[in-house]
Scaffold this active site. Structure first.
Site, short mmCIF file in Angstrom:
data_model
loop_
_atom_site.label_atom_id
_atom_site.label_comp_id
_atom_site.label_asym_id
_atom_site.label_seq_id
_atom_site.Cartn_x
_atom_site.Cartn_y
_atom_site.Cartn_z
N SER A 21 -11.88 -28.59 -18.20
CA SER A 21 -10.97 -29.24 -17.47
C SER A 21 -9.55 -28.89 -18.16
O SER A 21 -8.47 -29.33 -17.64
CB SER A 21 -11.27 -30.99 -17.85
OG SER A 21 -11.19 -31.12 -19.25
N CYS A 41 -30.92 -32.30 -50.41
CA CYS A 41 -30.15 -33.33 -51.30
C CYS A 41 -30.64 -34.78 -50.93
O CYS A 41 -29.75 -35.79 -51.49
CB CYS A 41 -28.46 -33.05 -51.50
SG CYS A 41 -27.67 -33.67 -49.89
N ASN A 71 -13.52 -23.47 -10.82
CA ASN A 71 -13.64 -24.59 -11.25
C ASN A 71 -13.99 -25.32 -9.85
O ASN A 71 -13.12 -25.01 -8.79
CB ASN A 71 -12.42 -25.34 -11.97
CG ASN A 71 -12.72 -26.54 -12.56
OD1 ASN A 71 -13.17 -27.68 -12.02
ND2 ASN A 71 -12.45 -26.69 -14.01
N HIS A 115 -17.44 -25.25 -30.45
CA HIS A 115 -17.43 -26.63 -30.80
C HIS A 115 -18.83 -26.88 -31.49
O HIS A 115 -19.23 -28.28 -31.40
CB HIS A 115 -17.26 -27.47 -29.43
CG HIS A 115 -15.90 -27.66 -28.95
ND1 HIS A 115 -15.48 -28.03 -27.82
CD2 HIS A 115 -14.65 -27.40 -29.85
CE1 HIS A 115 -14.22 -27.98 -27.87
NE2 HIS A 115 -13.42 -27.38 -28.66
#
Ligand code: BJW
Ligand code: ZN
Length: 258
Positions: free
Chosen positions: A205, A166, A229, A134
Site C-alpha cells: 500500500s 537464559c 497492485n 520486517h
C-alpha cells in the site's frame, strides 16, 4: 449505458495489455533489477493483507498487537496473534506471483528482492537474494539476551516461548511500529537501490515508512519504477508505470520468458 460500460472495460483491458507489453520489454532488456513486495503478493496464497477490505487492521488494533509496548503489556495476547498467523502461513503455498519472481531472478545477473512480508513464501518458492526488512515469522528472538532461534512449531510448546539460553521469554523476530529497521538491512537496501536500473513494486500500500520511500528514492536517483497492485497507491502517479491487476496474474505475464 451498458454499452458505455463495455467500451470502458475494453479500453481498460487494452491499456493494461499495452502496459504489460511495455513493462515486459523493459524487463527483458534490463539486467539489474530490484523488487519490493508487500502483503498483496501473498494474498493469493490465502494470507490476509493488513489494510483494505479484509485486512488484518480491520479486525485488530495495530497498537494492541504490533508494538513493543503491546508486547510488554500482554506478551501472551501478542503471541496468540502471531501463532494464528504462523498457522495460516504454514498452510500457505507460494502462488504464481512468487514463482514468477524466482524465474526473473534466474534470468538476471543482478537481482535483489526486498520483502516486507514475514511469511517466508518467497524462500519457499525458491527466491535466493532476499532482504526481509520486517523480519521473519519463523524466528524467535530472546527479549533479554537477543539470541535468535529458528522455530517452525505450530502450535508452540508454550506461550510466550522461553529462551533456551537464559529462560527469559522470546518475541517474534519482526519489526514493529516505532522500531528501527536494523542498520545492516538499511545499508543493504541502499546498496540494492544504487545497483539497480529497474525497480518493481508489488502488492504494497506504500503507507508504511521507510519501505514506502524505497520506490521514491529509486525514482529520484534515475531508476525506472514499475508498480503492480490491484489498486492505485499514494505514489502510483510518480512511477513510470502503474499496472492494475493481481500479482499472481501480472507477474507471470511480465516475467515468463526472461
Ligand atoms: C494486491 C493483491 C494482489 C492486495 N495483487 N496487489 C514517517 C512518516 C510517518 C510515519 C512514520 C514515518 N517514519 C516512521 C513512521 C512510523 C511508522 C509508519 O510508517 N507509520 C505509518 C503507518 C504512518 N513506521 C515505523 O514505525 C517503522 N520504523 C521506523 O521508521 O523506525 C524509525 C523510527 C522509530 C521511531 C520513531 C520514528 C522513526 C517500522 C515499520 C514496521 C512495520 N511493521 C509491520 C508489522 C511487521 C510484522 C508483522 O507482519 O506482524 O509490517 S506493520 C505492517 O505494514 C507490516 C507490513 O510489512 C507493513 C506494510 O504493509 P503492506 O505490505 O504494504 O500491506 P498492506 O495491507 O498495507 O497493503 C497490501 C497492498 O496489496 C494493497 O495496496 C492492496 O491493494 C494490494 N493487494 N491483493 C497485488 N492479489
Ligand atoms: Zn535469552
Amino acid at each position: 449505458m451498458k454499452l458505455d460500460l463495455i467500451r470502458y472495460q475494453l479500453i481498460i483491458k487494452i491499456k493494461m495489455e499495452d502496459q504489460i507489453k511495455e513493462a515486459k520489454a523493459i524487463i527483458e532488456k534490463t539486467s539489474d533489477i530490484l523488487v519490493l513486495t508487500g502483503a498483496g503478493i501473498s494474498q493469493e496464497s490465502g494470507i490476509p493483507t493488513f489494510r483494505g477490505e479484509d485486512g488484518l487492521w480491520r479486525k485488530f488494533r495495530a497498537e494492541e498487537l504490533a508494538t513493543l509496548e503491546a508486547f510488554q503489556r500482554d506478551p501472551k495476547l501478542v503471541w496468540e496473534w502471531y501463532e494464528w498467523r504462523r498457522g495460516l502461513s504454514k498452510e500457505a503455498k507460494p502462488n504464481p506471483g512468487h514463482y514468477a519472481l524466482v524465474n526473473l531472478e534466474n534470468g538476471k545477473p543482478n537481482f535483489t528482492l526486498i520483502t516486507q512480508n514475514i511469511d517466508g513464501l518467497h524462500q519457499l518458492a525458491g527466491s535466493r537474494n532476499i532482504i526481509e526488512m520486517h523480519g521473519n515469522l519463523w524466528q524467535i528472538r530472546c527479549a533479554s539476551c537477543g539470541i535468535v532461534e529458528e522455530n517452525h512449531d505450530v502450535p508452540l510448546n508454550e506461550l510466550p516461548p522461553k529462551c533456551k539460553n537464559c529462560g527469559v521469554h522470546g518475541r517474534p523476530n519482526v519489526v514493529w511500529f516505532g522500531e528501527m529497521i536494523p542498520m545492516p538491512v538499511i545499508d543493504n537496501i541502499l546498496i540494492a537501490i544504487d545497483k539497480c536500473q529497474l525497480m518493481l513494486i508489488v502488492g504494497t500500500s506504500g503507507v508504511v515508512e521507510p519501505a514506502a520511500s524505497i520506490g521514491l528514492v529509486a525514482k529520484h536517483t534515475g531508476k525506472t519504477v514499475i508498480e503492480v497492485n490491484i489498486e492505485p497507491t499514494p505514489n502510483s502517479s510518480l512511477y513510470d508505470l502503474s499496472i492494475l491487476g493481481k500479482s499472481g496474474e501480472i507477474l507471470p505475464a511480465l516475467c515468463s520468458t526472461v
